[in-house]
Scaffold this motif. Structure first.
Motif, PDB file in Angstrom:
ATOM      1  N   ALA A 272       0.829  -1.205   0.000  1.00 42.76           N
ATOM      2  CA  ALA A 272       0.000   0.000   0.000  1.00 42.76           C
ATOM      3  C   ALA A 272       0.863   1.255   0.000  1.00 42.76           C
ATOM      4  CB  ALA A 272      -0.915  -0.013   1.224  1.00 42.76           C
ATOM      5  N   TYR A 273       1.962   1.206   0.736  1.00 40.37           N
ATOM      6  CA  TYR A 273       2.885   2.345   0.805  1.00 40.37           C
ATOM      7  C   TYR A 273       3.444   2.664  -0.582  1.00 40.37           C
ATOM      8  CZ  TYR A 273       7.307   4.737   1.968  1.00 40.37           C
ATOM      9  OH  TYR A 273       8.365   5.611   2.018  1.00 40.37           O
ATOM     10  N   ARG A 274       3.847   1.631  -1.289  1.00 46.89           N
ATOM     11  CA  ARG A 274       4.419   1.850  -2.621  1.00 46.89           C
ATOM     12  C   ARG A 274       3.346   2.259  -3.631  1.00 46.89           C
ATOM     13  NH1 ARG A 274       9.378  -2.538  -3.318  1.00 46.89           N
ATOM     14  NH2 ARG A 274      10.155  -2.386  -1.176  1.00 46.89           N
ATOM     15  N   LYS A 275       2.161   1.673  -3.523  1.00 43.33           N
ATOM     16  CA  LYS A 275       1.086   1.988  -4.456  1.00 43.33           C
ATOM     17  C   LYS A 275       0.623   3.435  -4.297  1.00 43.33           C
ATOM     18  CE  LYS A 275      -3.412   0.308  -6.041  1.00 43.33           C
ATOM     19  NZ  LYS A 275      -4.491  -0.702  -5.832  1.00 43.33           N
ATOM     20  N   ALA A 276       0.665   3.930  -3.063  1.00 41.68           N
ATOM     21  CA  ALA A 276       0.216   5.298  -2.791  1.00 41.68           C
ATOM     22  C   ALA A 276       1.217   6.349  -3.251  1.00 41.68           C
ATOM     23  CB  ALA A 276      -0.056   5.458  -1.300  1.00 41.68           C
ATOM     24  N   GLY A 277       2.375   5.909  -3.703  1.00 43.25           N
ATOM     25  CA  GLY A 277       3.384   6.861  -4.170  1.00 43.25           C
ATOM     26  C   GLY A 277       4.139   7.535  -3.050  1.00 43.25           C
ATOM     27  N   SER A 278       4.095   6.934  -1.855  1.00 43.15           N
ATOM     28  CA  SER A 278       4.769   7.549  -0.706  1.00 43.15           C
ATOM     29  C   SER A 278       6.278   7.586  -0.863  1.00 43.15           C
ATOM     30  CB  SER A 278       4.387   6.794   0.577  1.00 43.15           C
ATOM     31  OG  SER A 278       2.994   6.864   0.802  1.00 43.15           O
ATOM     32  N   SER A 279       6.802   6.752  -1.753  1.00 47.63           N
ATOM     33  CA  SER A 279       8.248   6.734  -1.969  1.00 47.63           C
ATOM     34  C   SER A 279       8.665   7.525  -3.207  1.00 47.63           C
ATOM     35  CB  SER A 279       8.730   5.278  -2.094  1.00 47.63           C
ATOM     36  OG  SER A 279       8.081   4.636  -3.190  1.00 47.63           O
ATOM     37  N   ALA A 280       7.774   8.423  -3.668  1.00 43.35           N
ATOM     38  CA  ALA A 280       8.082   9.181  -4.889  1.00 43.35           C
ATOM     39  C   ALA A 280       9.343  10.022  -4.729  1.00 43.35           C
ATOM     40  CB  ALA A 280       6.899  10.074  -5.251  1.00 43.35           C
ATOM     41  N   TYR A 281       9.522  10.614  -3.537  1.00 43.71           N
ATOM     42  CA  TYR A 281      10.733  11.404  -3.292  1.00 43.71           C
ATOM     43  C   TYR A 281      11.967  10.522  -3.436  1.00 43.71           C
ATOM     44  CZ  TYR A 281      11.543   9.114   1.152  1.00 43.71           C
ATOM     45  OH  TYR A 281      11.821   8.170   2.093  1.00 43.71           O
ATOM     46  N   PHE A 282      11.860   9.277  -2.976  1.00 38.63           N
ATOM     47  CA  PHE A 282      12.972   8.320  -3.034  1.00 38.63           C
ATOM     48  C   PHE A 282      13.325   8.029  -4.492  1.00 38.63           C
ATOM     49  CE2 PHE A 282      14.962   4.222  -3.130  1.00 38.63           C
ATOM     50  CZ  PHE A 282      15.663   4.090  -1.940  1.00 38.63           C
ATOM     51  N   VAL A 283      12.312   7.795  -5.299  1.00 37.40           N
ATOM     52  CA  VAL A 283      12.529   7.486  -6.709  1.00 37.40           C
ATOM     53  C   VAL A 283      13.191   8.659  -7.418  1.00 37.40           C
ATOM     54  CG1 VAL A 283      11.389   6.963  -8.898  1.00 37.40           C
ATOM     55  CG2 VAL A 283      10.618   5.850  -6.791  1.00 37.40           C
ATOM     56  N   MET A 284      12.713   9.856  -7.167  1.00 38.40           N
ATOM     57  CA  MET A 284      13.227  11.026  -7.880  1.00 38.40           C
ATOM     58  C   MET A 284      14.658  11.345  -7.482  1.00 38.40           C
ATOM     59  SD  MET A 284      12.343  12.974 -10.265  1.00 38.40           S
ATOM     60  CE  MET A 284      13.110  14.361 -11.089  1.00 38.40           C
ATOM     61  N   MET A 285      14.963  11.285  -6.195  1.00 42.84           N
ATOM     62  CA  MET A 285      16.332  11.606  -5.770  1.00 42.84           C
ATOM     63  C   MET A 285      17.302  10.506  -6.172  1.00 42.84           C
ATOM     64  SD  MET A 285      16.138  13.864  -2.296  1.00 42.84           S
ATOM     65  CE  MET A 285      15.610  12.588  -1.185  1.00 42.84           C
TER      66      MET A 285
END
Length: 440
Positions: A272-285
């Motif tokens: 659910a955490y990954r689906k919600a995009g909560s790690s978007a900052y992680f992906v971008m950096m």
């Protein structure tokens, strides 16, 4: 100016206080140029012009339109962020935290070509156990200040003299007052080697390490490398996700067969955490830290909004909850540190350096290669709450595992007393352990 030592100063611009520049040499520093192995005293003195420039930029903020939802799922909500930023530009006082820092023993030393800033507080109690504690992003040494007193002086904070620690808190290269690497390769493994060298220079022949967020991969790398003197580590964001679970999460597949009820609940939470995009900052950096850095370096409001998107701040109420930690001023202390040291981009590069190695993946962090004792505390509001079964599978020498009843991602910041109690308990069995025995 940032005062680097007695009679030694570094001049910085108003817009980039803390940026790299050639230090001047005063009488007390002659014969000890940067790049040697000496340890130099450090004090923080940000020029007034840098603070004036910050307030000017805040006042000139160009705000976007309001979010189209009633929750923070699109990012920091406009009204809340505006209130925080306006206070930042009018009522906030950086000099208070500067005074707190300068009341502590601070130092720098050059390791592997980079100046490392660190706080070093020795306990007044005999036989104190040295511990090196590592912060992460978007944290800093500031998130750890509240635990220094309880760790170094336990009898004044409900503990016993035999629970005392000597505390070393370094700023990760690229963060805060540490230098910014000018080349690639400064990943958790390299930082771990630098930390072992730092403890050697401080004269410690037996010590422990602690870390959460990026501090966890760095401390884990130290345990994997097993430098002379390291007795064990404590983590509050452990790399325990099994390979088959990580593969299912990465592909979006259903949970692997055979998971227990608790393991399945953790899997569902991670999905659910990954689906919600909560790690978007992680992906971008991880993908483009330089691209992210331009806006964060130019706009204080942009920097604040980006830092507050971290899930560790998901329950933070912008300082509206009386008595809650961290306070509004403490969070602004941290954001201001990133601004004044111009470290948004240099700190984000740690994600790029670690690309392909998920910080909670047991395989990526090579936990099977760790034979030193490992202790883990699980805080209930953290972004990942590993079940004990996965922890024991990941670490063959797990000596302590405890799920506490409160606290989140910034555990030392949010619950300093509980964090301190956990370190005391986690390392108690190692205090009398010789370093060579711990590595067996």
């Amino acid at each position: 100016m940032l005062l680097l030592g007695i009679g030694c100063t570094r001049t910085v611009s108003a817009a980039d206080a803390g940026a790299s520049a050639a230090p001047g040499v005063g009488p007390a520093e002659r014969g000890s140029p940067s790049g040697g192995t000496e340890i130099r005293r450090f004090q923080v003195h940000v020029p007034d012009a840098a603070l004036v420039d910050l307030r000017r930029r805040i006042a000139a903020t160009r705000w976007p339109d309001r979010e189209t939802v009633t929750d923070p799922s699109q990012g920091a909500q406009l009204a809340k962020l505006q209130g925080l930023v306006r206070y930042w530009g009018s009522g906030y006082d950086w000099r208070k935290v500067e005074g707190k820092l300068n009341a502590l023993p601070q130092f720098t030393t050059n390791i592997d070509g980079v100046d490392v800033h660190f706080i070093h507080v020795r306990s007044r109690h005999k036989n104190a156990l040295p511990v090196i504690i590592t912060h992460g992003w978007p944290g800093s040494v500031l998130e750890l200040l509240k635990v220094i007193g309880p760790l170094t002086d336990p009898t004044a904070h409900g503990g016993r003299a035999e629970d005392a620690f000597d505390v070393v808190i370094p700023s990760v290269p690229g963060y805060g007052f540490s230098g910014k690497p000018t080349g690639t390769g400064w990943d958790p493994d390299r930082i771990a080697r630098a930390w072992a060298e730092l403890m050697r220079r401080l004269g410690y022949d037996r010590y422990v390490a602690q870390g959460g967020d990026w501090g966890a991969p760095i401390s884990s790398a130290m345990a994997r490398q097993a430098p002379a003197g390291l007795l064990g580590i404590h983590l509050n964001l452990a790399a325990t996700v099994p390979p088959e679970v990580e593969a299912a999460l990465a592909s979006g597949a259903s949970a692997p067969a055979g998971l227990s009820e608790k393991e399945r609940a953790v899997f569902d939470a991670l999905a659910a955490y990954r689906k919600a995009g909560s790690s978007a900052y992680f992906v971008m950096m991880t993908a483009r830290p330089q691209a992210v850095g331009y806006g964060l370096t130019d706009s204080p409001a942009g920097l604040a909004a980006w830092i507050l998107v971290h899930p560790g701040f998901a329950r933070w109420t912008y300082g509206d909850a009386p008595g809650a930690s961290p306070t509004k001023d403490e969070v602004l202390d941290d954001i201001t540190l990133y601004w004044l040291t111009n470290s948004a981009t240099s700190s984000a590069r740690l994600y790029w350096e670690n690309r392909g190695r998920g910080p909670t993946s047991a395989a990526a962090q090579k936990t099977a290669e760790i034979s030193l004792p490992v202790a883990i505390t699980v805080f209930p509001e953290d972004v990942y709450r590993p079940p004990e079964t996965w922890a024991r599978r990941a670490y063959r020498n797990l000596i302590y595992f405890h799920e506490v009843d409160k606290g989140g991602h910034f555990a030392a910041w949010e619950q300093p007393e509980l964090f301190t109690a956990e370190l005391r308990a986690a390392f108690r069995s190692l205090r009398a352990t010789p370093a060579h025995a711990a590595r067996r």
